[in-house]
Structures are given as structure tokens and as C-alpha cells.
Design an enzyme around this catalytic site. Structure first.
Site, mmCIF file in Angstrom:
data_model
loop_
_atom_site.group_PDB
_atom_site.id
_atom_site.type_symbol
_atom_site.label_atom_id
_atom_site.label_comp_id
_atom_site.label_asym_id
_atom_site.label_seq_id
_atom_site.Cartn_x
_atom_site.Cartn_y
_atom_site.Cartn_z
ATOM 1 N N TYR A 1 1.362 -1.332 -0.210
ATOM 2 C CA TYR A 1 -0.060 -0.044 -0.126
ATOM 3 C C TYR A 1 0.444 1.023 0.237
ATOM 4 O O TYR A 1 1.710 1.611 0.927
ATOM 5 C CB TYR A 1 -1.221 -0.011 1.751
ATOM 6 N N HIS B 1 -1.400 -12.103 0.266
ATOM 7 C CA HIS B 1 -2.029 -10.621 -0.616
ATOM 8 C C HIS B 1 -2.114 -11.553 -2.177
ATOM 9 O O HIS B 1 -3.082 -10.792 -2.362
ATOM 10 C CB HIS B 1 -1.303 -9.882 -0.294
ATOM 11 N N PRO C 1 -15.849 -3.302 3.797
ATOM 12 C CA PRO C 1 -16.645 -3.644 4.539
ATOM 13 C C PRO C 1 -18.237 -1.771 4.427
ATOM 14 O O PRO C 1 -19.418 -2.047 4.405
ATOM 15 C CB PRO C 1 -16.320 -3.030 6.343
HETATM 16 N N1 LIG Z 1 -6.568 -7.856 -0.814
HETATM 17 C C1 LIG Z 1 -7.245 -7.416 0.291
HETATM 18 O O1 LIG Z 1 -6.157 -7.995 0.636
HETATM 19 C C2 LIG Z 1 -7.813 -5.862 0.331
HETATM 20 C C3 LIG Z 1 -8.883 -5.218 -0.217
HETATM 21 C C4 LIG Z 1 -9.107 -4.698 0.375
HETATM 22 C C5 LIG Z 1 -8.545 -3.952 1.189
HETATM 23 N N2 LIG Z 1 -8.381 -4.787 1.408
HETATM 24 C C6 LIG Z 1 -7.980 -3.986 3.522
HETATM 25 O O2 LIG Z 1 -9.369 -3.626 3.175
HETATM 26 C C7 LIG Z 1 -9.438 -2.243 4.159
HETATM 27 C C8 LIG Z 1 -10.828 -2.127 3.723
HETATM 28 O O3 LIG Z 1 -11.284 -2.241 2.550
HETATM 29 P P1 LIG Z 1 -11.253 -1.105 1.678
HETATM 30 O O4 LIG Z 1 -10.744 0.261 2.073
HETATM 31 O O5 LIG Z 1 -11.564 -1.424 -0.085
HETATM 32 O O6 LIG Z 1 -13.120 -0.176 1.551
HETATM 33 P P2 LIG Z 1 -13.840 -0.089 2.746
HETATM 34 O O7 LIG Z 1 -13.801 -0.216 3.590
HETATM 35 O O8 LIG Z 1 -14.958 -0.305 2.135
HETATM 36 O O9 LIG Z 1 -14.306 1.755 2.806
HETATM 37 C C9 LIG Z 1 -13.080 2.422 2.723
HETATM 38 C C10 LIG Z 1 -12.939 3.956 1.848
HETATM 39 O O10 LIG Z 1 -14.379 4.114 2.197
HETATM 40 C C11 LIG Z 1 -14.571 6.228 2.755
HETATM 41 N N3 LIG Z 1 -15.117 5.946 3.726
HETATM 42 C C12 LIG Z 1 -14.864 5.499 4.713
HETATM 43 N N4 LIG Z 1 -15.309 5.517 6.310
HETATM 44 C C13 LIG Z 1 -16.083 6.103 5.197
HETATM 45 C C14 LIG Z 1 -17.334 6.729 6.872
HETATM 46 N N5 LIG Z 1 -17.781 7.217 8.050
HETATM 47 N N6 LIG Z 1 -17.894 8.560 5.798
HETATM 48 C C15 LIG Z 1 -17.444 8.611 4.369
HETATM 49 N N7 LIG Z 1 -16.885 7.749 3.456
HETATM 50 C C16 LIG Z 1 -15.794 6.630 4.222
HETATM 51 C C17 LIG Z 1 -13.738 6.594 2.197
HETATM 52 O O11 LIG Z 1 -12.946 6.292 1.270
HETATM 53 P P3 LIG Z 1 -13.050 7.987 0.004
HETATM 54 O O12 LIG Z 1 -13.804 9.075 1.607
HETATM 55 O O13 LIG Z 1 -12.325 8.424 -0.953
HETATM 56 O O14 LIG Z 1 -14.649 7.705 -0.598
HETATM 57 C C18 LIG Z 1 -13.049 5.270 2.328
HETATM 58 O O15 LIG Z 1 -11.179 4.769 1.843
HETATM 59 C C19 LIG Z 1 -8.686 -1.875 3.389
HETATM 60 O O16 LIG Z 1 -8.612 -0.071 3.910
HETATM 61 C C20 LIG Z 1 -7.483 -2.466 3.773
HETATM 62 O O17 LIG Z 1 -6.387 -3.189 5.353
HETATM 63 C C21 LIG Z 1 -7.724 -5.584 1.163
#
Ligand SMILES: NC(=O)c1ccc[n+]([C@@H]2O[C@H](COP(=O)([O-])OP(=O)(O)OC[C@H]3O[C@@H](n4cnc5c(N)ncnc54)[C@H](OP(=O)(O)O)[C@@H]3O)[C@@H](O)[C@H]2O)c1
Length: 327
Positions: free
Chosen positions: A65, A134, A213
Site C-alpha cells: 500500500y 496478499h 465493509p
Molecule cells: N486484497 C486485500 O487484501 C484487500 C483488498 C481491499 C481492501 N483491503 C483492506 O480492507 C480495508 C477496507 O477496504 P476498502 O478500503 O477497500 O473499502 P471500504 O472500507 O469499504 O471503504 C473505504 C473508503 O470509504 C470511505 N469511507 C470510510 N469511512 C467513511 C465514512 N464514515 N463516511 C464516508 N466515507 C467513508 C473512504 O474513502 P473516500 O472518503 O475516498 O470515499 C474510505 O477509504 C482496506 O483499507 C485494506 O486494509 C484488503
């Protein structure tokens, strides 16, 4: 405060964690942006501090990352708090920190040791609590070798437990035979259920660490049909695997699902994001959502889900009916 255990490891974490992908800032994979655009490191550090203040103890990152930047920012933010938190990171991608570009994959024993040492250095710690593969589609035939390598890292005290970041239940089950395998990280949200993976978690006593999530921000409710994500954002110039956003816009079918369940998610004084996290907490006792967080305000709102706790069984059933899912 709701606490959950990472599988059989005995490691306890807050039931809602902190995803640190976005705070790594820009990097490139396959010629496309793989980060979430520019970040302000001071805001990222303040967001981690706010999350800590509100009881969040579980931080998920990856070496790749921001080509190492996310781990470095976490090091800065968690200074002096190492013993209060549980750190999960990931390995398997090879990258060039100078150009912030992913250059390949490597899951050979020698490379895993090298990657582990590099993550420990960037994180400023002597142990990784949960070390995750990963490469979601790594060959099943390599599972035994991977387990042997990871068990050796456990024996050396460099990691405490390990898991696989994969959406394939068969791979998760195969990894679970490793004595210190504690978790699978997989996509799970109220918009994308994963019953087969949750069944594997129950059978093999694995934690279900939930990525995406908030459906990559969709479930915050702030994106509508006319929203366009910037081109330097992974959602903007969407890679082929991205289905929640298409051509930089939220996919209409997922927006429609969100609208159908909005009233249930926001019952009891929850915001939409808190309702989405509450659904995950109610879905299974093994789930640990790790919402990606990039601002203090997001840290506050998401940690607030801990106070509201899981949605009730009746609310989960209602959502299942509204989304026409089998009972
Ligand atoms: N292959 C893998 O291992 C893999 C793949 C994906 C993710 N992950 C892990 O999972 C974590 C979470 O997944 P994700 O980041 O893809 O998606 P997510 O948690 O569903 O969405 C995160 C995004 O939503 C927005 N957000 C978060 N909380 C908010 C709130 N309270 N109000 C408004 N907007 C909000 C932010 O972006 P904006 O403000 O720009 O909208 C944030 O970056 C990642 O950070 C990572 O650690 C791992």
C-alpha cells in the site's frame, strides 16, 4: 466495547478495525492507479489517533500500500502505543518504492522472509501480529510450503499468526490446517454476502476479517448516480475486477440495493456507515470489519459502530428479505 478473537490465536481485537490501504497514498499496478489518490499524512496520523482514542485496536495494512508508505505512516501514528494494538500486514507483491510501482509477485520462502523483515523495519516493530498472504489466487499446491515458511516465522517470534486474503473458501479451508492460521481476510458487506466463506470460518475456527465493509465508500451514502471518482483513485480508473464502481461511477445496481435497505440500516440512530458495520457484526460472531479510513471524521463515525453494536437478528432478516436473499 465489543471485542473479538482472531480464530484460535487468543489475540483479541476491537470488533471494528482500521483499514490502512488509502492512507498509503498513490501507487500503480498494471499501469493503473492502485491507491486512493493523494493523502495528507498528518490527517492520516490524526485519524489513527482518533480511532485509538475511541477503542479501535486492530490495524490492517500491506507492504504494497503506497509501496511501503502505509506501513511507515502507521509506524509514526502508533509510536508509543505498540503494545496496545494488533497489527496485520500482508506480503506477496513485489514493488519498487522509488517509482511506487508493483513489479510482480513472489511467494517463495526466501522472499517471504525478506518481505517480513522489510515490513518489520517499516512498521518499527519486532513482531507482526497477523501476517497475511496478499495473493488471493496463489496456487493451492503451494499451501504446504507457505504454511511451513509461516510456521518458521512464528517459531522465530517474527509473526504471531497468519492468514490468507482470498475470496476462495477452498483456499481458506486449506490454509486453516496450519496450526497458527487465525484468519481469512475476504470481501464482505451488506451488499455482498459470503455465506460459503463464513461457513469455512465456523468449521475451521477462523476469524473473518472483512475488507470492503463499506463497499469502497458506497455505503457511506455520499456517492450518487452522478458522482464521478477522480482518475487517480482506484475507483476512478477502475480495474477489471472492480464491480462496485464502473467507469468511475457507482454501479447503479449496488446503489439500488443500498436504497432498498437504507431505513433498516439507519434505524436506532445509526448512520448508514454504522448500519453497514452493524450488519457485519450481526452476520457472525467471527466477523471483524476493517473499514478503510482516511480522515478523523471517518474514524469517529466508523468507531461509533462499536457503541451501537450488531444489528438485531430481526433487522438482519428484514434486510435479507428486502434483498431477496434465501433465509
Ligand atoms: N486484497 C486485500 O487484501 C484487500 C483488498 C481491499 C481492501 N483491503 C483492506 O480492507 C480495508 C477496507 O477496504 P476498502 O478500503 O477497500 O473499502 P471500504 O472500507 O469499504 O471503504 C473505504 C473508503 O470509504 C470511505 N469511507 C470510510 N469511512 C467513511 C465514512 N464514515 N463516511 C464516508 N466515507 C467513508 C473512504 O474513502 P473516500 O472518503 O475516498 O470515499 C474510505 O477509504 C482496506 O483499507 C485494506 O486494509 C484488503
Amino acid at each position: 466495547m465489543i471485542v473479538r478473537e482472531l480464530g484460535r490465536s487468543g489475540i483479541q481485537v476491537s470488533a471494528v478495525g482500521f483499514g490502512a490501504w488509502a492512507i498509503g497514498g498513490p501507487f500503480v499496478s498494471g499501469g493503473k492507479p492502485a491507491g486512493w489518490g493523494e493523502v495528507d499524512d498528518d490527517e492520516s496520523v490524526a485519524a489513527v489517533h482518533r480511532a485509538l482514542d475511541l477503542g479501535v485496536t486492530f490495524f490492517d495494512t500491506a507492504d504494497v500500500y503506497g509501496a511501503g508508505h502505509s506501513e511507515r505512516v502507521l509506524r509514526r501514528a502508533l509510536a508509543g502505543r505498540r503494545d496496545d494494538v494488533v497489527i496485520a500486514t500482508k506480503f506477496g507483491n513485489v514493488f519498487d518504492p522509488a517509482t511506487r510501482t508493483v513489479t510482480g509477485r513472489d511467494i517463495s520462502p526466501g522472499y517471504i522472509r525478506q518481505a517480513c523483515a522489510a515490513s518489520l523495519e517499516r512498521l518499527g516493530t519486532d513482531r507482526i501480529d497477523l501476517y497475511q498472504l496478499h495473493i488471493g489466487d496463489a496456487p493451492l499446491e503451494q499451501v504446504d510450503d507457505l504454511i511451513a515458511t509461516l510456521e518458521a516465522l512464528v517459531d522465530d517470534g517474527l509473526i504471531r499468526a497468519y492468514g490468507w486474503s482470498t475470496d476462495d473458501p477452498e483456499r481458506a479451508a486449506a490454509f486453516a490446517k496450519g496450526p497458527h492460521c487465525a484468519a481469512v481476510q475476504h470481501e464482505l458487506s451488506v451488499l455482498r454476502d459470503a455465506p460459503a466463506m463464513l461457513a469455512v470460518c465456523d468449521t475451521h475456527e477462523l476469524a473473518s476479517v472483512n475488507r470492503g465493509p463499506l463497499a469502497m465508500g458506497l455505503l457511506s451514502g455520499k456517492y450518487g448516480p452522478s458522482s464521478k471518482l477522480p482518475d487517480d483513485d482506484v475507483r476512478g480508473d477502475s480495474p477489471a475486477w472492480m464491480t462496485l464502481f464502473r467507469d468511475g461511477r457507482p454501479a447503479p445496481e449496488f446503489l439500488a440495493m443500498m436504497e432498498a435497505i437504507r431505513d433498516v440500516l439507519t434505524s436506532g440512530g445509526r448512520t448508514l456507515a454504522q448500519g453497514a458495520l452493524g450488519w457485519l457484526l450481526g452476520r457472525s460472531e467471527r466477523t471483524v470489519p476493517i473499514p478503510g479510513i482516511r480522515t478523523v471524521a471517518q474514524a469517529e463515525e466508523n468507531a461509533g459502530a462499536l457503541g451501537h453494536g450488531p444489528l438485531s437478528a430481526a433487522e438482519l432478516a428484514q434486510i435479507g428479505e428486502l434483498l431477496h436473499r434465501p433465509a
